[in-house]
Design an enzyme around this catalytic site. Structure first.
Site, short mmCIF file in Angstrom:
data_model
loop_
_atom_site.label_atom_id
_atom_site.label_comp_id
_atom_site.label_asym_id
_atom_site.label_seq_id
_atom_site.Cartn_x
_atom_site.Cartn_y
_atom_site.Cartn_z
N CYS A 1 0.87 -1.18 0.00
CA CYS A 1 0.00 0.00 0.00
C CYS A 1 0.91 1.23 0.00
O CYS A 1 1.81 1.35 0.82
CB CYS A 1 -0.88 -0.01 1.25
SG CYS A 1 -1.88 1.49 1.42
N CYS B 1 0.54 3.25 3.52
CA CYS B 1 1.01 2.77 4.82
C CYS B 1 2.10 1.70 4.75
O CYS B 1 2.66 1.33 5.77
CB CYS B 1 -0.16 2.26 5.66
SG CYS B 1 -0.87 0.68 5.09
N CYS C 1 -7.32 -1.06 1.60
CA CYS C 1 -6.28 -1.59 2.48
C CYS C 1 -6.92 -1.78 3.86
O CYS C 1 -7.53 -0.86 4.40
CB CYS C 1 -5.11 -0.60 2.56
SG CYS C 1 -3.85 -1.06 3.77
N CYS D 1 -4.95 0.77 6.63
CA CYS D 1 -5.13 2.23 6.68
C CYS D 1 -6.41 2.71 6.01
O CYS D 1 -6.67 3.91 5.99
CB CYS D 1 -3.93 2.94 6.07
SG CYS D 1 -3.78 2.77 4.27
N CYS E 1 -8.70 -5.26 -9.73
CA CYS E 1 -8.32 -4.18 -10.64
C CYS E 1 -7.86 -3.02 -9.76
O CYS E 1 -8.68 -2.34 -9.14
CB CYS E 1 -9.54 -3.81 -11.47
SG CYS E 1 -9.25 -2.56 -12.71
#
Length: 169
Positions: free
Chosen positions: A74, A77, A123, A126, A148
């Site tokens: 991510c 984070c 995510c 976060c 996607c």
């Protein structure tokens, strides 16, 4: 078995979708920052996609055609989300994966914006917007799913860089 349980497309927008680990889906994100902190840390485009659930233009992201071995984190984070071995060429304009790295790394939310019935992927750590997941499109992947994901939501850590980090430890 589907990560979606019952038909996901029959519920209202923003409803959490039961995934393989119901606790991970229902849990509140652990990583909290103020809007001002996110704006300071992210570029305007990263902020628009990650924090405002925007979408980058198709075929413009840095990872659309990338085949480098490694782990995708991510961008907000640093949580590890996807591996390169689950990435495949869907030719849809965004990086596509057939599964997340591990159970509980992403969470799913019903998304009925723009008159479409989709499942948003965020995510789990976060709560940043990553993209959407689609099922039953016939790509022939082991899960019959296509995650996607916006390139701007990800940061690729190549296998060689990860190996260098572990050898320093």
């Amino acid at each position: 078995m589907s990560i979606f349980g019952k038909s996901i497309f029959e519920n209202k927008a923003t409803d959490s979708v039961p995934g393989p680990a119901a606790d991970a889906v229902a849990a509140e994100p652990a990583y909290r920052k103020s809007d001002a902190e996110w704006r300071q840390e992210l570029t305007p485009e990263e902020y628009r996609v990650l924090r405002q659930a925007g979408t980058e233009r198709p075929f413009t992201g840095e990872y659309v055609d990338t085949h480098t071995e490694g782990v995708y984190q991510c961008r907000a984070c640093g949580t590890e989300l996807f591996r390169s071995n689950e990435k495949f060429d869907s030719h849809c304009g965004w990086p596509s994966f057939w599964a997340p790295l591990a159970e509980g790394t992403v969470r799913y939310i019903h998304d009925r914006t723009l008159g479409m019935k989709r499942v948003e992927v965020r995510c789990a750590h976060c709560d940043s917007h990553l993209g959407h997941v689609f099922e039953g499109e016939g790509y022939g992947t082991p899960t019959d799913q296509r995650f996607c994901i916006n390139s701007v939501s990800l940061k690729l850590v190549p296998r060689s860089a990860a190996n260098e980090e572990s050898s320093k430890s």
